[in-house]
Design an enzyme around this catalytic site. Structure first.
Site, mmCIF file in Angstrom:
data_model
loop_
_atom_site.group_PDB
_atom_site.id
_atom_site.type_symbol
_atom_site.label_atom_id
_atom_site.label_comp_id
_atom_site.label_asym_id
_atom_site.label_seq_id
_atom_site.Cartn_x
_atom_site.Cartn_y
_atom_site.Cartn_z
ATOM 1 N N ASN A 1 0.871 -1.188 0.000
ATOM 2 C CA ASN A 1 0.000 0.000 0.000
ATOM 3 C C ASN A 1 0.899 1.227 0.000
ATOM 4 O O ASN A 1 1.500 1.551 1.020
ATOM 5 C CB ASN A 1 -0.889 -0.030 1.249
ATOM 6 N N LYS B 1 0.072 4.244 -0.157
ATOM 7 C CA LYS B 1 -0.587 5.411 0.442
ATOM 8 C C LYS B 1 -0.459 6.626 -0.496
ATOM 9 O O LYS B 1 -0.455 6.450 -1.715
ATOM 10 C CB LYS B 1 -0.012 5.711 1.829
ATOM 11 N N GLU C 1 -6.978 4.403 7.651
ATOM 12 C CA GLU C 1 -6.794 5.842 7.391
ATOM 13 C C GLU C 1 -8.033 6.425 6.708
ATOM 14 O O GLU C 1 -8.382 7.593 6.942
ATOM 15 C CB GLU C 1 -5.515 6.061 6.568
ATOM 16 N N GLU D 1 -5.459 -5.444 10.282
ATOM 17 C CA GLU D 1 -4.497 -4.377 10.561
ATOM 18 C C GLU D 1 -4.874 -3.676 11.861
ATOM 19 O O GLU D 1 -5.719 -2.748 11.852
ATOM 20 C CB GLU D 1 -4.510 -3.354 9.419
ATOM 21 N N GLY E 1 2.151 1.965 10.782
ATOM 22 C CA GLY E 1 3.072 3.096 10.683
ATOM 23 C C GLY E 1 3.726 3.490 11.992
ATOM 24 O O GLY E 1 4.310 4.562 12.096
HETATM 25 C C1 PEP Z 1 -0.770 0.003 5.839
HETATM 26 O O1 PEP Z 1 -0.742 1.140 5.407
HETATM 27 O O2 PEP Z 1 -1.705 -0.750 5.526
HETATM 28 C C2 PEP Z 1 0.280 -0.446 6.751
HETATM 29 C C3 PEP Z 1 0.204 -1.626 7.268
HETATM 30 O O3 PEP Z 1 1.305 0.445 6.982
HETATM 31 P P1 PEP Z 1 2.742 0.116 7.681
HETATM 32 O O4 PEP Z 1 3.252 -1.164 7.049
HETATM 33 O O5 PEP Z 1 3.575 1.277 7.352
HETATM 34 O O6 PEP Z 1 2.478 -0.073 9.132
#
Ligand code: PEP
Length: 255
Positions: A9, A11, A96, A169, A175
């Site tokens: 992802n 983003k 998000e 998640e 993050g």
């Molecule tokens: C995400 O954006 O879905 C995610 C898991 O981010 P990160 O790996 O940066 O924690």
């Protein structure tokens, strides 16, 4: 039984020029890894260029959101009909989007239905916030997100190639550099997510649907997650923006 699946992802990172550069670094390394389905999910503005660069490779392409109507007077939105020309996957209900853009289980449900009806495979994100985790209500939250986000879906007859992927998640792990423990994440997937999937679609489908873990996955911790019996891969944010890190994570998913 379930082919490992790793998606990046991106983003809101990477201009078209930057995306071209990252894809040119990713393709040689990812192409040589067999036995794992790998997908990148750049911003909408990169999809056309990415689709051209990935043509003829075994690397899939996904978007990060969509609107549920196929077309219409919805300024600023992107439809499943438009995405289906460019990519095969779409992330829906990322935390998000739930946090900043008002996504709810109901809008997730409408988007998932729209994606499926246009032949896109949704990657549906669920997970509890830090407050919910500390209040010990993870099971209630995640179970509700699955039941309401996926209510009324028809997944078709093919129990092997299920056109639905779930990403667990925990919001507090995204993050932050604070990943969940691998066995803790596996327990949520096995006891909460697959149970809710079985309620909705039956036991066989619940065992066939790929469920990913996401939240601070890095090359150093990826293998521990992939060794868990109910975790089938990862949704990777930050580390998917660095070619060497994303390739190493995909490599760790090889069975
Ligand atoms: C995400 O954006 O879905 C995610 C898991 O981010 P990160 O790996 O940066 O924690």
């Amino acid at each position: 039984m379930r082919t490992p699946f790793v998606a990046g992802n991106w983003k809101m990172y990477k201009t078209v020029a930057e995306a071209r550069h990252l894809i040119s670094e990713l393709v040689p390394g990812l192409q040589s890894i067999a036995g794992v389905q790998k997908v990148i999910c750049p911003p909408f503005t990169d999809l056309l260029a990415a689709a051209a660069l990935l043509e003829g490779t075994d690397i899939g392409l996904g978007a990060q959101n969509l609107f549920w109507e196929p077309s219409g007077a919805y300024t600023g939105e992107i439809s499943p009909l438009m995405l289906a020309e460019l990519c095969q996957y779409v992330i829906i209900g990322h935390s998000e989007r739930r946090q900043y853009f008002g996504e709810t289980d109901e809008t997730v449900n409408r988007k998932v239905q729209a994606a499926l009806s246009h032949g896109l495979t949704p990657i549906v994100c669920v997970g509890e916030t830090l407050e919910e985790y500390e209040a010990n209500v993870t099971a209630d939250v995640v179970s509700r997100q699955i039941h309401e986000g996926l209510a009324g879906l028809s997944l078709g007859e093919d129990q092997v190639n299920m056109p639905l992927i779930i990403a667990y998640e925990p919001v507090w792990a995204i993050g932050t550099g604070r990943a969940a423990t691998a066995d803790g994440a596996n327990a949520v997937v096995a006891d909460i997510i697959r149970t809710a999937l079985a309620d909705l679609f039956g036991d066989e489908a619940a065992q066939a649907i790929r469920v990913l873990y996401g939240g601070s996955v890095k090359p150093e911790n990826a293998r521990e997650f992939f060794q868990q019996p109910d975790i089938d891969g990862a949704l990777v944010g930050g580390a998917s923006l660095k070619a060497d890190q994303f390739i190493a994570i995909v490599q760790a998913a090889v069975p």
